[in-house]
Design an enzyme around this catalytic site. Structure first.
Site, short mmCIF file in Angstrom:
data_model
loop_
_atom_site.label_atom_id
_atom_site.label_comp_id
_atom_site.label_asym_id
_atom_site.label_seq_id
_atom_site.Cartn_x
_atom_site.Cartn_y
_atom_site.Cartn_z
N GLU A 199 -1.77 -6.48 7.86
CA GLU A 199 -1.29 -7.79 7.41
C GLU A 199 -1.26 -7.92 5.89
O GLU A 199 -0.38 -8.57 5.33
CB GLU A 199 -2.12 -8.91 8.03
CG GLU A 199 -1.71 -9.28 9.45
CD GLU A 199 -2.11 -8.25 10.50
OE1 GLU A 199 -2.92 -7.35 10.18
OE2 GLU A 199 -1.61 -8.32 11.64
N HIS A 223 -7.18 -16.36 18.98
CA HIS A 223 -5.73 -16.22 19.10
C HIS A 223 -5.01 -17.53 19.42
O HIS A 223 -3.86 -17.51 19.83
CB HIS A 223 -5.38 -15.21 20.19
CG HIS A 223 -5.42 -13.78 19.73
ND1 HIS A 223 -6.51 -13.22 19.09
CD2 HIS A 223 -4.50 -12.78 19.81
CE1 HIS A 223 -6.24 -11.96 18.82
NE2 HIS A 223 -5.04 -11.66 19.24
C1 LIG Z 1 -5.09 -8.30 12.77
C2 LIG Z 1 -4.22 -8.23 13.99
N1 LIG Z 1 -2.91 -7.96 13.87
C3 LIG Z 1 -2.13 -7.88 14.96
C4 LIG Z 1 -2.64 -8.06 16.21
C5 LIG Z 1 -1.74 -8.00 17.44
N2 LIG Z 1 -2.00 -6.76 18.19
C6 LIG Z 1 -2.85 -6.77 19.23
S1 LIG Z 1 -3.06 -5.26 19.89
C7 LIG Z 1 -2.01 -4.56 18.79
C8 LIG Z 1 -1.76 -3.07 18.87
C9 LIG Z 1 -2.99 -2.28 18.61
O1 LIG Z 1 -2.77 -0.93 18.84
P1 LIG Z 1 -3.94 0.14 18.91
O2 LIG Z 1 -4.92 -0.12 17.83
O3 LIG Z 1 -3.32 1.47 18.94
O4 LIG Z 1 -4.69 -0.16 20.30
P2 LIG Z 1 -4.15 -0.04 21.78
O5 LIG Z 1 -3.60 -1.38 22.14
O6 LIG Z 1 -3.15 1.03 21.82
O7 LIG Z 1 -5.34 0.24 22.62
C10 LIG Z 1 -1.48 -5.52 17.93
C11 LIG Z 1 -0.49 -5.28 16.89
C12 LIG Z 1 -4.01 -8.37 16.30
N3 LIG Z 1 -4.60 -8.62 17.48
N4 LIG Z 1 -4.78 -8.43 15.19
#
Ligand SMILES: Cc1ncc(C[n+]2csc(CCOP(=O)(O)OP(=O)(O)O)c2C)c(N)n1
Ligand SMILES: [Mg+2]
Lengths: 324, 319
Positions: A60, A129
């Site tokens: 972000e 959220h």
């Molecule tokens: C600071 C923040 N930015 C964006 C999000 C939205 N978001 C939730 S999960 C995710 C993807 C995360 O990917 P990864 O770390 O690879 O974990 P996975 O879901 O693959 O287990 C995003 C962008 C969030 N929860 N927090």
């Protein structure tokens, strides 16, 4: 006039401005290949390509900081925060950089930046959220904060925001993308910083915006069944705040309530109520009531979450209270 | 590992799979709301990893947390009840799918802000260092989380201060719809540890035995040396990012290919080939899981909703 959804209105505004001005581009998480988490930018990646619809890493600070830099050197980025809750991860860039850089350097450059962010509760997403933290952003001079409640306003205001030369936080509501409303045919703009009477009435004034508008419109229907005519003033922009229509309405009705989804303490309602007391004290016939979220982090459980969020019946009750 | 332990791991993996398959059905039926991220396909990761910890070692993870919770010993009943938002859930129905925790079992929560829990994990280790014990904090996160500043601040602090944290990156190849290559400067996540002078390794996350061995070695190192370590575990989620993911970003052939190395299938084969268990013994485990899950659903459905007074409970310790 054509009837479209809030999602379509925002999407159309983005497309029209991208077609109009090559300096406009979008950057954010999942805006491209995915098509936007809320499907607002669906189809954009295929139409405009990776250059103008940039999928960013989950970062972000890099999203907002990067968009600030690009804006300073003359582009017109639209940075998308997947939800406004992640604005806290970029807080320094929003309130300490975007809101201050131009002023601090004596106006040497412009900052034509739009940050789109979706907020709001009611979807059982849990405490981190589900927030409606609009008021804290409106606290900072240097930032403009816009939050529309109808498709017509969303489209016209977003187009103005993209053309504006200042940093603007544009806040949408997660439960309102399917809301339908009439929008004018063809191109139109709605000026930022203008409140609007969305429903005329004579008995009391309801001051509200965004999700609060949807709830207040329903409450006004209920009240009308009992012969009470509520006038609804929609702020649309929280900063700069246009009090004219609010004061004009209040001077007519002498009674008001303020409806917002965020927490009551130090909220939008607190600001509106003080302004009315400061600027129209002689017209006050009853204490002004704030309808807002209960002072708790929002829980996951649906019943508890709904109990914490302001409801139509809370607005109806508050309206009757100020009319006593 | 002894035979009983190995069979227990098999039990855990099947339990995670079935709890989530039932959870997905309940979500479709509207009994679960909010965001729900399934762990299906990644079961070997937390199962092998948590098996290698001592009970005093702390575990913290992201929102994809049902598996980790079950591995840490939270009951299927309490996990299911939390999914349904009931008073008997792991977090009294206030957290939901993304926020399972039981601090008595040293499961310090699923956390929904990507990367947000990494500095907190470093903080657990600061607390333990200050208390002069040699507990290890195991911090799990996704590949996508390694692109946010929190990750870098936490790793730097951990190495600089000699904190006992095992950083575990579950590389499931995507952060939502973004492939690792499209979001990360290096596609081998472990390389990021190099920049902080941190020991690191990579392991196949579809094989629970390999995960266990690598985790054991890493935890031993962290405890013995008083230094952090980064373990990259390669895996794949068979389902969408969360419920309702249109999955436009990957081809079904790719998913099918990974499904050929289903971690439960691989372990099942291993147990049979090594003659650790008979087909009948494994069938019995699966049947037992079936009963446990049915009971958990029953428990969750018949559990009470949290009382309205709960809305204002636990905001502060001093009310
Ligand atoms: C600071 C923040 N930015 C964006 C999000 C939205 N978001 C939730 S999960 C995710 C993807 C995360 O990917 P990864 O770390 O690879 O974990 P996975 O879901 O693959 O287990 C995003 C962008 C969030 N929860 N927090
Ligand atoms: Mg991932």
């Amino acid at each position: 006039m054509t009837k479209i959804t809030m999602r379509e209105a925002i999407s159309q505004a983005l497309m029209e401005e991208m077609d109009r001005d090559p300096a406009v581009f979008i950057m954010g998480e999942e805006v491209g290949v995915w098509g936007g988490t809320y499907a607002v930018t669906k189809g954009f990646f295929d139409k405009y390509g990776a250059d103008r619809v940039k999928d960013t890493p989950i970062a972000e600070n890099a999203i907002i900081g990067g968009a600030i830099g690009a804006a300073m050197v003359g582009q017109r980025p639209i940075a998308e925060l997947m939800t406004i809750n992640f604005a806290f991860s970029a807080m320094d860039y929003i309130v300490n950089q975007a809101a201050k850089l131009r002023y601090m350097f004596g106006g040497q450059f412009m900052l034509p930046l739009v940050i789109r962010a979706v907020g709001g509760g009611g979807r059982q997403l849990g405490a981190t959220h589900s927030q409606t933290p609009d008021a804290i952003f409106a606290h900072f001079p240097g930032l403009k904060v816009v939050s529309p409640g109808t498709p017509e306003d969303a489209k016209g205001l977003l187009k103005s925001a993209i053309r504006s030369n200042d940093p603007i936080l544009f806040i949408e509501h997660a439960t309102m993308y399917q809301v339908r409303g009439e929008v004018p045919d063809g191109e139109y703009l709605i000026p930022i910083g203008k409140s609007k009477v969305q429903r005329p009435g004579k008995d009391l004034t309801i001051v509200t915006y965004c999700k609060g508008l949807e709830l207040s419109m329903k409450a006004a229907d209920e009240l009308a069944k009992e012969g009470i005519e509520a006038e609804i003033v929609d702020l649309r922009t929280l900063r700069p705040l246009d009090m004219e229509p609010v004061l004009e309405s209040f001077k007519k009705t002498n009674r008001a309530i303020v409806v917002e989804e965020g927490w009551k303490s130090y909220g939008v309602g607190s600001e509106i109520v003080s302004r009315i007391y400061e600027e129209a004290f002689d017209y006050v016939d009853a204490p002004i009531i704030r309808v807002a979220q209960k002072e708790v982090p929002l829980p996951y459980n649906r019943t508890l979450e709904q109990a914490a969020l302001p409801q139509v019946h809370d607005i109806v009750a508050a309206a009757k209270e100020v009319l006593k | 590992m002894k035979k009983e332990q190995l069979l227990d791991l098999y039990h855990q993996m099947v339990l995670i799979r079935r709890v989530e398959e039932r959870g997905a059905e309940l979500y479709q039926a509207g009994k679960i709301g909010g965001f729900m991220h399934l762990y299906i396909g990644q079961e070997a990761v937390s199962t092998g990893l948590i098996a290698a910890r001592e009970p005093r070692d702390r575990v913290i993870t992201a929102y994809r947390d049902h598996g980790v919770a079950l591995n840490c010993g939270l009951s299927a009943d309490s996990v299911m009840a939390e999914l349904l938002g009931k008073a008997t859930g792991t977090s009294k129905g206030k957290g939901g799918s993304m926020h399972m925790a039981d601090t008595e079992k040293n499961m310090w929560g699923g956390h929904a802000i990507v990367g947000g829990h990494l500095p907190i994990a470093a903080g657990f280790a600061v607390g333990d260092q200050y208390a002069k014990n040699d507990n290890v904090t195991i911090c799990m996160f996704g590949d996508g989380a390694t692109n946010i500043g929190y990750f870098h601040e936490a790793l730097n602090l951990a190495k600089t201060w000699g904190l006992r944290v095992l950083w575990v990156c579950e590389n499931n190849q995507y952060g939502m719809g973004t492939a690792v290559k499209r979001a990360s400067a290096v596609d081998e996540i472990r390389q990021k540890a190099e920049g902080y002078g941190m020991k690191n390794a990579e392991v196949d996350g579809m094989d629970v035995m390999k995960v266990y061995e690598a985790s054991k070695a890493a935890i031993d190192y962290v405890r013995r040396e008083g230094q952090p370590y980064l373990l990259e575990i390669n895996t794949y989620r068979f389902r969408g990012h969360s419920m309702g993911d249109p999955e436009r970003y990957r081809k079904s052939e790719e998913v099918k290919k990974w499904q050929e190395s289903d971690p439960i299938g691989i372990f099942n084969k291993y147990l049979l080939e090594k003659k650790i268990a008979t087909r009948k013994a494994l069938d019995e485990i699966e049947a037992r899981v079936e009963e446990e899950v049915a009971k958990a659903v029953e428990f969750a459905e018949t559990s009470p909703e949290p009382a309205l007074s709960e809305l204002f409970a636990d905001i502060y310790a001093d009310n």
